[in-house]
Design a protein around this motif. Structure first.
Motif, PDB file in Angstrom:
ATOM      1  N   GLU A 129       0.819  -1.213   0.000  1.00 18.63           N
ATOM      2  CA  GLU A 129       0.000   0.000   0.000  1.00 18.63           C
ATOM      3  C   GLU A 129       0.856   1.269   0.000  1.00 18.63           C
ATOM      4  N   ARG A 130       1.968   1.237   0.697  1.00 14.78           N
ATOM      5  CA  ARG A 130       2.810   2.444   0.772  1.00 14.78           C
ATOM      6  C   ARG A 130       3.778   2.538  -0.400  1.00 14.78           C
ATOM      7  N   GLY A 131       3.748   1.535  -1.298  1.00 12.40           N
ATOM      8  CA  GLY A 131       4.581   1.593  -2.486  1.00 12.40           C
ATOM      9  C   GLY A 131       5.989   1.081  -2.302  1.00 12.40           C
ATOM     10  N   TRP A 132       6.271   0.431  -1.187  1.00  8.37           N
ATOM     11  CA  TRP A 132       7.609  -0.109  -0.966  1.00  8.37           C
ATOM     12  C   TRP A 132       7.854  -1.321  -1.850  1.00  8.37           C
ATOM     13  N   ILE A 133       6.825  -2.177  -2.004  1.00  8.48           N
ATOM     14  CA  ILE A 133       6.913  -3.324  -2.896  1.00  8.48           C
ATOM     15  C   ILE A 133       6.352  -2.898  -4.248  1.00  8.48           C
ATOM     16  N   LEU A 134       7.097  -3.154  -5.318  1.00  7.25           N
ATOM     17  CA  LEU A 134       6.710  -2.701  -6.650  1.00  7.25           C
ATOM     18  C   LEU A 134       5.791  -3.730  -7.299  1.00  7.25           C
ATOM     19  N   VAL A 135       4.588  -3.290  -7.679  1.00 10.77           N
ATOM     20  CA  VAL A 135       3.553  -4.190  -8.173  1.00 10.77           C
ATOM     21  C   VAL A 135       2.991  -3.672  -9.498  1.00 10.77           C
TER      22      VAL A 135
END
Length: 445
Positions: free
Chosen positions: A233-239
């Motif tokens: 949700e916070r954009g740390w993992i790139l999806v």
């Protein structure tokens, strides 16, 4: 963990006694405790008694007469080197003698009486866990109290750690440091005297292979799941959009293990992201976001007029990293973590912990053994347990999130600094190098 003694203070003795010099010991740029020379000498003598003189670094000798200002400064530098050397020694730095000395000094400096208090610890999804602890409880005690509250088994406690974070205006967390065995979490967070500082529970390892151990347990699975959803949700993992659709479908089916299996394949899974800073590559003052994980430092750089580009430093390819401080620390009183300095030191700590984990794995050890057995008896079980709440379904992916392409040029050395920090000449600054991987290559690991 970086120890420094950036300044001394002249203080009056008790009951009107003669004045004395006090040494302010800072940990990662934050005042930890204030001690006298005689106290540090007592620590040195106790360590020498337990481990022998040959193991210890040199300690500045006593002086028969009052010290001149130049001699005070020389002693300060010698004591700083001594404390850094002791902390970096695997035997001395992990000793109960050294750590208990720092805990007592921290409590005395902050003038916090020993009493029972309620301490708030956050999970990655923002859920609050209230635990009853003593103000004098060390980090391991508080971690065990949180584990007991959540009903996390004893053999999984070593997979998690407590982190001191700063909550930003948008609700995101900026990681300050992992809480250590030489400090008292209640005192560490309350001495900063700001509501923006919190304690967060998060997994403490880097290799996702250890997820299998944690996922065998219901509570461990829920903690990993909540952390992963939060990181996405916070954009740390790139999806990508398709990956996001698949993850949301697994959420709807309450397939937590399958969700995590898919998440493990995503870029930057399990990484820590730092506040935005600037780099000197590929050109001066280039905006960059740094993330640490999977045995690397990943850099997302914004080139002028171009899309985001990504480069990385593999930890096994590093030969040295340096933390350079050019911002004077406040004298006396209570300091708060300097933004740029704190982030730099946190990066250094992440790199060092990756090195430690790789070496444990190389030696055939287990992460389970990295948690020391309690000295003070069995774990105190909580009277009431608290369930880890399941996070809500993932929101729609951010349409403005950009794709990232790999840098065409190979990284060899990059200098990073905080956005608000001025450019400095490292030769005129306070430089601390780490050569943990010198002489070690991929073939050794």
């Amino acid at each position: 963990m970086h120890f420094s003694i950036p300044e001394t203070e002249s203080r009056s003795g008790d009951s009107g006694g003669s004045a004395y010099v006090a040494y302010n010991i800072h940990v990662n740029g934050v005042l930890h405790c204030r001690v006298r020379y005689s106290q540090l000498l007592g620590l040195h003598e106790q360590l020498r008694k337990e481990y022998g003189a040959n193991v210890l670094p040199s300690f500045p000798p006593k002086k028969l007469f009052s010290l001149t200002p130049a001699e005070v400064e020389q002693r300060r530098e010698q004591l700083e080197k001594y404390m850094q050397a002791v902390r970096q020694d695997p035997l001395l730095g992990s000793s109960e003698t050294f750590n208990s000395f720092l805990r007592r000094a921290q409590q005395e400096t902050q003038q916090v009486p020993t009493e029972e208090v309620s301490l708030e610890v956050l999970l990655s999804n923002g859920q609050k866990v209230l635990v009853n602890v003593l103000t004098s409880d060390q980090t391991e005690d508080v971690l065990e109290a949180v584990a007991a509250k959540l009903d996390l088994p004893d053999d999984l406690i070593g997979y998690f750690s407590l982190f001191l974070v700063r909550e930003k205006e948008d609700g995101a967390f900026s990681f300050v440091r992992k809480l250590q065995e030489f400090e008292l979490p209640y005192v560490s967070v309350t001495s900063l005297r700001s509501q923006e500082y919190k304690i967060v529970l998060r997994k403490s390892y880097w290799d996702s292979a250890y997820d299998d151990d944690v996922m065998e347990n219901r509570v461990g699975l829920n903690l990993l799941y909540a952390q992963t959803v939060s990181d996405i949700e916070r954009g740390w993992i790139l999806v990508t959009k398709e990956q996001h659709r698949q993850l949301k479908s697994l959420q709807e089916k309450v397939s937590k293990k399958e969700f995590l299996r898919l998440a493990q394949t995503l870029r930057h899974y399990g990484y820590l992201r730092f506040d935005a800073c600037v780099a000197d590559f590929p050109e001066k003052d280039c905006p960059v976001v740094v993330s640490a994980g999977n045995s690397e430092l990943s850099l997302q750089l914004r080139l002028p007029g171009q899309q985001l580009r990504e480069g990385s430093f593999r930890v096994t390819r590093m030969r040295c990293w340096r933390v350079t401080s050019s911002v004077p620390l406040p004298s006396g009183g209570t300091s708060s973590p300097g933004r740029g300095r704190g982030e730099a030191i946190m990066m250094s700590i992440c790199l060092q912990s990756m090195v430690d984990e790789l070496m444990v794995k190389k030696s055939g050890g287990s992460i389970r053994k990295m948690l020391r057995r309690r000295v003070g008896g069995p774990l105190r079980r909580s009277d009431s347990q608290q369930v880890v709440k399941s996070p809500p379904l993932l929101e729609s992916p951010d349409a403005s999130r950009e794709s990232v392409v790999k840098l065409s040029s190979k990284l060899s050395a990059v200098s990073l600094r905080g956005i608000s920090s001025p450019s400095t000449d490292a030769s005129a600054s306070d430089v601390h190098g780490n050569f943990a991987f010198e002489g070690i290559g991929d073939e050794d690991l």
